[in-house]
Scaffold this motif. Structure first.
Motif, PDB file in Angstrom:
ATOM      1  N   ASN A 135      44.887  30.633  50.792  1.00 13.31           N
ATOM      2  CA  ASN A 135      43.444  30.619  50.601  1.00 13.31           C
ATOM      3  C   ASN A 135      42.807  30.535  51.992  1.00 13.31           C
ATOM      4  O   ASN A 135      42.916  29.508  52.664  1.00 13.31           O
ATOM      5  CB  ASN A 135      43.042  29.427  49.736  1.00 13.31           C
ATOM      6  CG  ASN A 135      41.590  29.461  49.347  1.00 13.31           C
ATOM      7  OD1 ASN A 135      40.733  29.782  50.163  1.00 13.31           O
ATOM      8  ND2 ASN A 135      41.314  29.122  48.114  1.00 13.31           N
ATOM      9  N   ASP A 160      39.364  34.797  47.310  1.00 14.39           N
ATOM     10  CA  ASP A 160      40.629  34.209  47.747  1.00 14.39           C
ATOM     11  C   ASP A 160      41.494  33.817  46.554  1.00 14.39           C
ATOM     12  O   ASP A 160      42.707  33.723  46.661  1.00 14.39           O
ATOM     13  CB  ASP A 160      40.384  32.976  48.613  1.00 14.39           C
ATOM     14  CG  ASP A 160      39.935  33.321  50.022  1.00 14.39           C
ATOM     15  OD1 ASP A 160      40.118  34.472  50.439  1.00 14.39           O
ATOM     16  OD2 ASP A 160      39.409  32.428  50.714  1.00 14.39           O
ATOM     17  N   ASP A 161      40.868  33.578  45.421  1.00 12.83           N
ATOM     18  CA  ASP A 161      41.596  33.181  44.214  1.00 12.83           C
ATOM     19  C   ASP A 161      42.090  34.373  43.401  1.00 12.83           C
ATOM     20  O   ASP A 161      42.668  34.192  42.334  1.00 12.83           O
ATOM     21  CB  ASP A 161      40.705  32.306  43.327  1.00 12.83           C
ATOM     22  CG  ASP A 161      40.356  30.998  44.009  1.00 12.83           C
ATOM     23  OD1 ASP A 161      41.212  30.461  44.740  1.00 12.83           O
ATOM     24  OD2 ASP A 161      39.229  30.514  43.823  1.00 12.83           O
TER      25      ASP A 161
END
Length: 71
Positions: A13, A62-63
């Motif tokens: 992340n 980012d997820d």
């Protein structure tokens, strides 16, 4: 029916990294690395970082790592 076996997922992340260092600076340093001299774990880490950079360049979250294509 699916197989029920454990799978290992390496993900990064970039938001967490940015608390400590500029992602742009780190990206330049990582791109200069030779993967030939790295251990298997280190290589997986570099590839996870590169995938995170690619996601960000594509405007993804980012997820959104679950949608990464595995090499």
């Amino acid at each position: 029916m699916r197989d029920h076996v454990s799978q290992e997922h390496w993900r990064i992340n970039l938001q967490y990294i940015e608390d400590f260092v500029s992602v742009d600076v780190l990206e330049k340093q990582v791109s200069a690395l030779s993967l030939d001299n790295l251990s298997e774990k280190e290589t997986k880490g570099v590839r996870a970082f590169q995938k995170a950079i690619k996601r960000r360049q594509e405007g993804k979250s980012d997820d959104d790592w679950r949608n990464d294509e595995d090499d």
